[in-house]
Design an enzyme around this catalytic site. Structure first.
Site, PDB file in Angstrom:
ATOM      1  N   PHE A 187       0.861  -1.272   0.041  1.00  0.00           N
ATOM      2  CA  PHE A 187      -0.006  -0.019   0.109  1.00  0.00           C
ATOM      3  C   PHE A 187       0.957   1.265   0.109  1.00  0.00           C
ATOM      4  CE2 PHE A 187      -2.923   3.262   1.819  1.00  0.00           C
ATOM      5  CZ  PHE A 187      -3.901   2.988   0.792  1.00  0.00           C
ATOM      6  N   ASP A 237       0.969  -5.485   8.425  1.00  0.00           N
ATOM      7  CA  ASP A 237       0.037  -4.548   8.278  1.00  0.00           C
ATOM      8  C   ASP A 237      -1.094  -5.477   7.995  1.00  0.00           C
ATOM      9  OD1 ASP A 237      -1.915  -3.082   7.196  1.00  0.00           O
ATOM     10  OD2 ASP A 237      -0.469  -1.676   6.095  1.00  0.00           O
TER      11      ASP A 237
END
Length: 407
Positions: free
Chosen positions: A124, A201
């Protein structure tokens, strides 16, 4: 597997939970629950009670009675319900970006003399940007890993780049575009063999995919609470630090604030970090932003993350079956094997940007991801099979319309 949505909804043991969410009874086809989850009806009542009773009634007394400890108490409840983590290792507060910065900086500080951070190029953007910023700030090197567009980071690929200079490996448990479900335990073993830490994450997995942070021996983790955890826009993130690092005092985060100090109300000169996970906290926690999350944690504890995962797999499998049958012109950009993907599916076609715009006009809401991806985010407790069928049918209609107007 039958493709009849009515039959699938009738057989779904979690179908009744959909009625507990605001707007689920509307005609809107919502296929973006992994960007922003629907609010629970219970949250409407909780927020009203908070304004009148806790905020309006208790005023500053609320800090002594509940709010000061809320980031840690709610962190423990979240850890037990969905993170596979024992108490005392998770705190709620700050945005995901701020928590990423704190954890990345803490990891490289814990590895003096090591000069590299490993991350894949398809991670991301915030994860990549934070790593680049910390590398520039600390004079480190980013080791970039290339991954397949429909895949993600593997232990085998990681083993080829980690070494004695690796301080940290940052990996998304579920890839934000492809939905690739990483082998977190295997990646952690590879990183630890090289003497590095792992930062996981969890933004696209917490609340949809079972997580076992303690069992996997993950060092650090971060996640948001507005996707599958239905905390609302701007809801705070959460951070996890393994107990072994807290007890060894190997974890030192860089943003020092009074609520993370050893004695916040002494107002003393000089900073001394609090013991345990409280040292991750910096300033005043976002109490209002945690209210909706409290309700969702209650629901997830009631339903169980394994049941949620079963529904998630069923929904994503159903999408792929419909795509195979009705959308031969698109390419599947997510893992076909159920055990290898998280809670969303991405399909690619050069016209998907225009298709997404057209779908939004007709109240069908998926997400577009560059360069050609339409991402279907299926929140297990709020998404019905009928909704999925209607969404795929609308995609087929819009693709056909665009193809007809091409010269």
């Amino acid at each position: 597997m039958t493709l009849d949505p009515a039959a699938l909804d009738a057989a779904d043991p979690l179908a009744d939970h959909r009625d507990r969410f605001v707007g689920a009874d509307s005609d809107l086809v919502y296929l973006d629950g992994n960007s922003l989850g629907r609010p629970l009806r219970a949250t409407v009542e909780r927020m009203g009670r908070f304004v009148t009773d806790e905020w309006g009634g208790r005023l500053i007394r609320g800090w002594d009675e509940r709010w000061f400890e809320l980031p840690l108490m709610l962190g423990d409840r979240l850890a037990a319900a969905v993170l596979g983590a024992a108490a005392g290792q998770t705190a709620i507060g700050d945005s995901t970006t701020v928590l990423l910065y704190k954890l990345v900086r803490a990891a490289v500080t814990a590895h003096p003399g090591r000069t590299e951070i490993v991350i894949d190029r398809d991670n991301f953007p915030t994860d990549r940007y934070v790593v680049e910023g910390v590398a520039r700030e600390c004079g480190l090197t980013v080791r970039w890993l290339d991954v397949e567009p429909a895949g993600g980071l593997t232990p085998e690929a990681l083993a080829g780049v980690v070494g004695e200079q690796t301080a940290l490996v940052l990996v998304s448990h579920v890839a934000y575009r492809s939905g690739w479900l990483a082998d977190a335990a295997g990646i952690t073993r590879v990183a630890h063999d090289a003497g590095a830490w792992v930062l996981l994450d969890l933004c696209h997995s917490s609340g949809a995919v079972p997580v076992e942070l303690d069992a996997w021996q993950v060092d650090l983790a971060v996640g948001c609470t507005y996707k599958y955890l239905n905390g609302g826009p701007g809801a705070p993130g959460f951070g996890y630090v393994a107990r072994r690092h807290l007890e060894a005092e190997a974890f030192h985060q860089p943003v020092w604030g009074w609520m993370g100090s050893a004695d916040p109300f002494a107002m003393g000169q000089g900073y001394s970090p609090a013991a345990g996970i409280r040292r991750l906290i910096s300033g005043t926690p976002p109490v209002v932003g945690m209210l909706a999350l409290e309700d969702m944690v209650d629901l997830l504890a009631e339903v169980g993350i394994d049941a949620v995962r079963q529904k998630s797999v069923a929904l994503t499998s159903y999408v792929i079956d419909l795509v195979d049958r009705d959308l031969p012109q698109v390419a599947l950009a997510s893992p076909r094997e159920p055990g290898g993907r998280g809670g969303h599916v991405t399909i690619d076609h050069p016209a998907m940007r225009g298709v997404t715009t057209a779908l939004w006009r007709r109240d069908v809401l998926p997400d577009f991801r560059n360069p050609d991806g339409l991402r279907l985010g299926l929140s297990p407790l709020t998404t019905s099979f009928a909704e999925v069928a209607a969404g795929v049918a609308a995609i087929a209609t819009e693709l056909a319309a665009l193809e007809q107007v091409r010269p």
